[in-house]
Scaffold this motif. Sequence first.
Motif, PDB file in Angstrom:
ATOM      1  N   ASN A  20      58.242 -99.068  47.693  1.00  0.00           N
ATOM      2  CA  ASN A  20      57.844-100.355  48.292  1.00  0.00           C
ATOM      3  C   ASN A  20      58.799-100.785  49.398  1.00  0.00           C
ATOM      4  O   ASN A  20      58.456-101.649  50.196  1.00  0.00           O
ATOM      5  N   TYR A  21      59.993-100.210  49.439  1.00  0.00           N
ATOM      6  CA  TYR A  21      60.983-100.572  50.455  1.00  0.00           C
ATOM      7  C   TYR A  21      61.119 -99.485  51.526  1.00  0.00           C
ATOM      8  O   TYR A  21      62.025 -99.554  52.363  1.00  0.00           O
ATOM      9  N   GLU A  22      60.201 -98.527  51.494  1.00  0.00           N
ATOM     10  CA  GLU A  22      60.229 -97.450  52.485  1.00  0.00           C
ATOM     11  C   GLU A  22      60.147 -98.027  53.888  1.00  0.00           C
ATOM     12  O   GLU A  22      59.389 -98.954  54.152  1.00  0.00           O
ATOM     13  N   GLY A  23      60.978 -97.493  54.770  1.00  0.00           N
ATOM     14  CA  GLY A  23      60.998 -97.952  56.152  1.00  0.00           C
ATOM     15  C   GLY A  23      61.961 -99.101  56.402  1.00  0.00           C
ATOM     16  O   GLY A  23      62.136 -99.526  57.539  1.00  0.00           O
ATOM     17  N   GLN A  24      62.592 -99.593  55.348  1.00  0.00           N
ATOM     18  CA  GLN A  24      63.562-100.675  55.505  1.00  0.00           C
ATOM     19  C   GLN A  24      64.981-100.144  55.333  1.00  0.00           C
ATOM     20  O   GLN A  24      65.213 -99.182  54.605  1.00  0.00           O
ATOM     21  N   VAL A  25      65.914-100.782  55.985  1.00  0.00           N
ATOM     22  CA  VAL A  25      67.322-100.560  55.722  1.00  0.00           C
ATOM     23  C   VAL A  25      67.638-101.404  54.490  1.00  0.00           C
ATOM     24  O   VAL A  25      67.226-102.561  54.408  1.00  0.00           O
ATOM     25  N   ALA A  26      68.330-100.823  53.523  1.00  0.00           N
ATOM     26  CA  ALA A  26      68.607-101.549  52.279  1.00  0.00           C
ATOM     27  C   ALA A  26      70.086-101.508  51.929  1.00  0.00           C
ATOM     28  O   ALA A  26      70.763-100.503  52.156  1.00  0.00           O
ATOM     29  N   LEU A  27      70.562-102.612  51.369  1.00  0.00           N
ATOM     30  CA  LEU A  27      71.895-102.678  50.804  1.00  0.00           C
ATOM     31  C   LEU A  27      71.700-102.872  49.298  1.00  0.00           C
ATOM     32  O   LEU A  27      71.179-103.900  48.859  1.00  0.00           O
ATOM     33  N   ILE A  28      72.058-101.845  48.531  1.00  0.00           N
ATOM     34  CA  ILE A  28      71.892-101.865  47.076  1.00  0.00           C
ATOM     35  C   ILE A  28      73.234-102.248  46.460  1.00  0.00           C
ATOM     36  O   ILE A  28      74.263-101.640  46.770  1.00  0.00           O
ATOM     37  N   VAL A  29      73.199-103.264  45.596  1.00  0.00           N
ATOM     38  CA  VAL A  29      74.429-103.838  45.058  1.00  0.00           C
ATOM     39  C   VAL A  29      74.317-104.016  43.550  1.00  0.00           C
ATOM     40  O   VAL A  29      73.314-104.544  43.066  1.00  0.00           O
ATOM     41  N   ASN A  30      75.355-103.600  42.802  1.00  0.00           N
ATOM     42  CA  ASN A  30      75.397-103.954  41.385  1.00  0.00           C
ATOM     43  C   ASN A  30      76.108-105.300  41.282  1.00  0.00           C
ATOM     44  O   ASN A  30      77.192-105.482  41.807  1.00  0.00           O
ATOM     45  N   THR A  31      75.441-106.256  40.661  1.00  0.00           N
ATOM     46  CA  THR A  31      75.895-107.642  40.685  1.00  0.00           C
ATOM     47  C   THR A  31      76.301-108.144  39.301  1.00  0.00           C
ATOM     48  O   THR A  31      75.986-107.527  38.290  1.00  0.00           O
ATOM     49  N   ALA A  32      76.956-109.295  39.282  1.00  0.00           N
ATOM     50  CA  ALA A  32      77.325-109.970  38.040  1.00  0.00           C
ATOM     51  C   ALA A  32      77.541-111.454  38.343  1.00  0.00           C
ATOM     52  O   ALA A  32      78.038-111.815  39.405  1.00  0.00           O
ATOM     53  N   SER A  33      77.162-112.288  37.400  1.00  0.00           N
ATOM     54  CA  SER A  33      77.209-113.735  37.589  1.00  0.00           C
ATOM     55  C   SER A  33      78.544-114.381  37.240  1.00  0.00           C
ATOM     56  O   SER A  33      78.781-115.529  37.596  1.00  0.00           O
ATOM     57  N   LYS A  34      79.402-113.666  36.529  1.00  0.00           N
ATOM     58  CA  LYS A  34      80.661-114.264  36.073  1.00  0.00           C
ATOM     59  C   LYS A  34      81.854-113.418  36.513  1.00  0.00           C
ATOM     60  O   LYS A  34      82.778-113.168  35.748  1.00  0.00           O
ATOM     61  N   CYS A  35      81.829-113.018  37.757  1.00  0.00           N
ATOM     62  CA  CYS A  35      82.833-112.123  38.327  1.00  0.00           C
ATOM     63  C   CYS A  35      83.555-112.841  39.472  1.00  0.00           C
ATOM     64  O   CYS A  35      82.992-113.739  40.094  1.00  0.00           O
ATOM     65  N   GLY A  36      84.770-112.436  39.746  1.00  0.00           N
ATOM     66  CA  GLY A  36      85.484-113.006  40.888  1.00  0.00           C
ATOM     67  C   GLY A  36      84.775-112.765  42.210  1.00  0.00           C
ATOM     68  O   GLY A  36      84.970-113.506  43.176  1.00  0.00           O
ATOM     69  N   PHE A  37      83.920-111.738  42.250  1.00  0.00           N
ATOM     70  CA  PHE A  37      83.178-111.426  43.472  1.00  0.00           C
ATOM     71  C   PHE A  37      81.805-112.101  43.523  1.00  0.00           C
ATOM     72  O   PHE A  37      81.072-111.942  44.492  1.00  0.00           O
ATOM     73  N   GLY A  60      69.403-106.320  44.522  1.00  0.00           N
ATOM     74  CA  GLY A  60      70.442-106.670  43.564  1.00  0.00           C
ATOM     75  C   GLY A  60      70.135-106.170  42.164  1.00  0.00           C
ATOM     76  O   GLY A  60      69.053-106.424  41.638  1.00  0.00           O
ATOM     77  N   PHE A  61      71.090-105.466  41.570  1.00  0.00           N
ATOM     78  CA  PHE A  61      70.946-104.898  40.234  1.00  0.00           C
ATOM     79  C   PHE A  61      72.043-105.444  39.325  1.00  0.00           C
ATOM     80  O   PHE A  61      73.179-104.961  39.352  1.00  0.00           O
ATOM     81  N   PRO A  62      71.730-106.453  38.510  1.00  0.00           N
ATOM     82  CA  PRO A  62      72.728-106.982  37.582  1.00  0.00           C
ATOM     83  C   PRO A  62      73.204-105.902  36.611  1.00  0.00           C
ATOM     84  O   PRO A  62      72.422-105.050  36.188  1.00  0.00           O
ATOM     85  N   CYS A  63      74.486-105.975  36.278  1.00  0.00           N
ATOM     86  CA  CYS A  63      75.090-104.996  35.375  1.00  0.00           C
ATOM     87  C   CYS A  63      76.138-105.701  34.511  1.00  0.00           C
ATOM     88  O   CYS A  63      76.921-106.501  35.026  1.00  0.00           O
TER      89      CYS A  63
END
Length: 158
Positions: A20-37, A60-63
């Motif tokens: 579904n994202y074919e043809g797009q530039v993507a930034l894939i990120v593993n995320t977290a809600s309680k992190c310093g970042f 965004g992929f929560p981990c």
Amino acid sequence: MSIYKFHTNKINGDEISLENYEGQVALIVNTASKCGFTPQYMGLQNLYEQYKDQGFTVLGFPCNQFMGQEPGDELEIDAFCRLNYGVSFPMFAKVDVKGKDAHPLFTYLTEHAPGVMGSKAIKWNFTKFLVDRNGNVVKRYAPQTKPIEIADDIKNLL
């Protein structure tokens, strides 16, 4: 081979193909809600808003593998991201990004863009992978890399 061969679940539980994202530039990120970042959500959202009309997306992929910094369920994560950071880019169900249960997408990403000194393991939340319009992994960024520092690389791919 590209990221488009993978399937995952959106944050609402619906299965989706990354085709579904074919043809797009993507930034894939593993995320977290309680992190310093966690405040990087704001920078990621800013990048998304700035470049989405040119064919860019953030995925965004929560981990919860790093000191339990993503303890909530998908509904809680979604609400947190929207309310606190105005996140409107695609978010997905929680995944493992390392170890024997790592999602195949992250195994692929780390194989094609190893970290410092060739390390394949993701060491922390907010590791980022830049993918070109053909689904090829172009570059990996450390968690401390601020989203704004990736803008020039995104522009070059757009």
